[in-house]
Design an enzyme around this catalytic site. Structure first.
Site, PDB file in Angstrom:
ATOM      1  N   ASP A 134      55.688 -37.224 -49.844  1.00  0.00           N
ATOM      2  CA  ASP A 134      55.726 -38.642 -49.478  1.00  0.00           C
ATOM      3  C   ASP A 134      54.899 -38.826 -48.200  1.00  0.00           C
ATOM      4  O   ASP A 134      55.389 -38.602 -47.096  1.00  0.00           O
ATOM      5  CB  ASP A 134      57.169 -39.112 -49.268  1.00  0.00           C
ATOM      6  CG  ASP A 134      57.269 -40.627 -49.193  1.00  0.00           C
ATOM      7  OD1 ASP A 134      57.308 -41.275 -50.247  1.00  0.00           O
ATOM      8  OD2 ASP A 134      57.303 -41.170 -48.065  1.00  0.00           O
ATOM      9  N   GLU A 136      52.790 -40.406 -45.063  1.00  0.00           N
ATOM     10  CA  GLU A 136      52.780 -41.564 -44.164  1.00  0.00           C
ATOM     11  C   GLU A 136      51.319 -41.786 -43.779  1.00  0.00           C
ATOM     12  O   GLU A 136      50.560 -40.824 -43.605  1.00  0.00           O
ATOM     13  CB  GLU A 136      53.639 -41.329 -42.923  1.00  0.00           C
ATOM     14  CG  GLU A 136      55.130 -41.206 -43.209  1.00  0.00           C
ATOM     15  CD  GLU A 136      55.718 -42.406 -43.936  1.00  0.00           C
ATOM     16  OE1 GLU A 136      55.307 -43.551 -43.633  1.00  0.00           O
ATOM     17  OE2 GLU A 136      56.578 -42.202 -44.815  1.00  0.00           O
ATOM     18  N   ALA A 137      50.935 -43.055 -43.667  1.00  0.00           N
ATOM     19  CA  ALA A 137      49.532 -43.389 -43.416  1.00  0.00           C
ATOM     20  C   ALA A 137      49.420 -44.457 -42.336  1.00  0.00           C
ATOM     21  O   ALA A 137      50.385 -45.173 -42.041  1.00  0.00           O
ATOM     22  CB  ALA A 137      48.869 -43.873 -44.706  1.00  0.00           C
ATOM     23  N   ASP A 234      51.127 -42.654 -53.473  1.00  0.00           N
ATOM     24  CA  ASP A 234      50.829 -41.447 -52.693  1.00  0.00           C
ATOM     25  C   ASP A 234      49.593 -40.732 -53.215  1.00  0.00           C
ATOM     26  O   ASP A 234      48.740 -40.305 -52.434  1.00  0.00           O
ATOM     27  CB  ASP A 234      52.041 -40.506 -52.702  1.00  0.00           C
ATOM     28  CG  ASP A 234      53.188 -41.056 -51.897  1.00  0.00           C
ATOM     29  OD1 ASP A 234      53.193 -40.862 -50.666  1.00  0.00           O
ATOM     30  OD2 ASP A 234      54.064 -41.720 -52.480  1.00  0.00           O
ATOM     31  N   HIS A 293      60.963 -43.875 -43.359  1.00  0.00           N
ATOM     32  CA  HIS A 293      59.516 -43.844 -43.123  1.00  0.00           C
ATOM     33  C   HIS A 293      59.067 -42.641 -42.303  1.00  0.00           C
ATOM     34  O   HIS A 293      57.915 -42.578 -41.881  1.00  0.00           O
ATOM     35  CB  HIS A 293      59.024 -45.145 -42.488  1.00  0.00           C
ATOM     36  CG  HIS A 293      59.271 -46.336 -43.356  1.00  0.00           C
ATOM     37  ND1 HIS A 293      58.655 -46.506 -44.575  1.00  0.00           N
ATOM     38  CD2 HIS A 293      60.107 -47.400 -43.195  1.00  0.00           C
ATOM     39  CE1 HIS A 293      59.084 -47.630 -45.120  1.00  0.00           C
ATOM     40  NE2 HIS A 293      59.965 -48.185 -44.321  1.00  0.00           N
ATOM     41  N   ASP A 298      61.943 -38.919 -45.860  1.00  0.00           N
ATOM     42  CA  ASP A 298      61.812 -39.615 -47.146  1.00  0.00           C
ATOM     43  C   ASP A 298      61.755 -38.599 -48.285  1.00  0.00           C
ATOM     44  O   ASP A 298      62.414 -38.765 -49.318  1.00  0.00           O
ATOM     45  CB  ASP A 298      60.551 -40.478 -47.168  1.00  0.00           C
ATOM     46  CG  ASP A 298      60.717 -41.801 -46.429  1.00  0.00           C
ATOM     47  OD1 ASP A 298      61.852 -42.117 -46.010  1.00  0.00           O
ATOM     48  OD2 ASP A 298      59.713 -42.526 -46.276  1.00  0.00           O
TER      49      ASP A 298
END
Length: 349
Positions: A134, A136-137, A234, A293, A298
């Site tokens: 998962d 994060e961006a 993703d 998040h 996550d």
């Protein structure tokens, strides 16, 4: 995704069928019985309040196993939530979750008990491991369409499908190269600080570390495995865009994956709006554990959902893929396949 039915003389105790299992996925619910067709439903010789089942003609289903399964399902469908919990507790199964989840869990318990006598369940044991990812961006409030998202956290949770335990985890932050300064919104949402990404490696370096870690686990060589994500983005968006930004070819081992939202919706028969992470946890009777998040947290919570689904009898299998740069669905009618050994992709020319 389920059903069938049985041929027992009316008036006889056919409740023994209920000790075996529920209907296979893909069938239909048996019709409600008329007064002359019914009798009390029993589990281990104990009547359920007002629950009834029907007898069926020999022509309804060819295999008596599935006839028994259908009768069991009819009984379970008419059980109260308290009855469902009591029966699940009796078999030392998880009792948390909404009523539809409890019904599905009990049906699959009986189904597995019965079908184990007929044949082994290939899909349950096909993947030795599932890698939950998962990302994060980078992001801005409102997510303007022109904003370019760069991966800033790369987590992997390694789930052993035989023990149903998280065996190991991987986590690395990633230094963005286009929008190098994180927005206040991004920092607040993800909990990732500017200092953490400033000190991190670039995406190609982190991807190499991920692949080396996966190779140490012998994924794709000694053990069959699949990737699993919470949704399509993703892989189809974040990884796809990041590879383009980093001038990397899309890695072959990430071209197919399990979208757990699709699996959850199809298995528990709920609409797409009911497949968000927090809602899936809630419906299964669980709370979110950790910081929302945070990519690693996550991923761990997604793993908890996957474990519960496997316990409930779901066959988690690849259902999405990237083909020629486009997101596509993978039909459940196709043979189950694993994921190739992880290899570092070449740089684009």
């Amino acid at each position: 995704m389920e059903d069938p039915q049985s041929k027992e003389p009316a008036g006889e105790a056919v409740a023994l069928a209920l000790l075996e299992s529920p209907r296979p996925e893909g069938g239909e619910e048996p019709p409600r019985p008329s007064p002359e067709e019914t009798q009390q439903c029993k589990f281990d010789g104990q009547e359920t309040k007002g629950s009834k089942f029907i007898t069926s003609s020999a022509s309804d289903f060819s295999d008596p196993v599935y006839k028994e399964i259908a009768i069991t399902n009819g009984c379970i469908n008419r059980m109260s939530k308290e009855e469902l919990r009591a029966k699940l507790s009796e078999f030392k199964l998880e009792t948390r979750g909404v009523k539809d989840v409890l019904k599905k869990r009990l049906k699959n318990y009986y189904k597995k008990q019965k079908l184990m006598l007929k044949e082994s369940n290939f899909a349950d044991s096909y993947y030795d491991y599932i890698c939950i990812i998962d990302f994060e961006a980078t992001c801005e409030e409102g997510n303007p369409p022109e904003f370019v998202h760069e991966i800033i956290e790369f987590p992997v949770v390694l789930l052993n499908t035989h023990t149903l335990e998280i065996e190991d985890t991987f986590q690395q932050y990633v230094r963005p190269e286009i929008n190098t300064q994180l927005s206040d919104f991004c920092i607040s949402l993800t909990g990732i600080t500017q200092d953490q990404v400033d000190r991190a490696d670039t995406f190609p370096q982190v991807l190499k570390k991920v692949i080396d870690w996966m190779k140490l686990k012998e994924l794709g060589t000694k053990y069959k495995y699949s990737l699993l994500t919470d949704g399509s983005w993703d892989m189809s968006k974040f990884l796809n865009i990041q590879c383009q930004l980093s001038r990397l070819k899309y890695p072959p081992f990430a071209k197919k994956w399990i979208n757990i939202r699709k699996s959850y919706g199809n298995f528990y028969k709920v609409p797409r709006s009911q497949t968000k992470l927090t809602i899936m946890l809630e419906k299964l009777g669980m709370d979110y554990d950790g910081r929302p998040h945070c990519g690693l947290d996550d991923s761990k919570n997604i793993a908890r959902i996957a474990v519960r689904m496997l316990q409930d009898g779901c066959e988690l299998r690849i259902n999405e893929k990237m083909h020629a740069g486009q997101l596509m669905s993978v039909s459940s009618s196709l043979p189950i396949e694993g994921t190739p050994p992880p290899q570092m992709p070449h740089f684009r020319k």
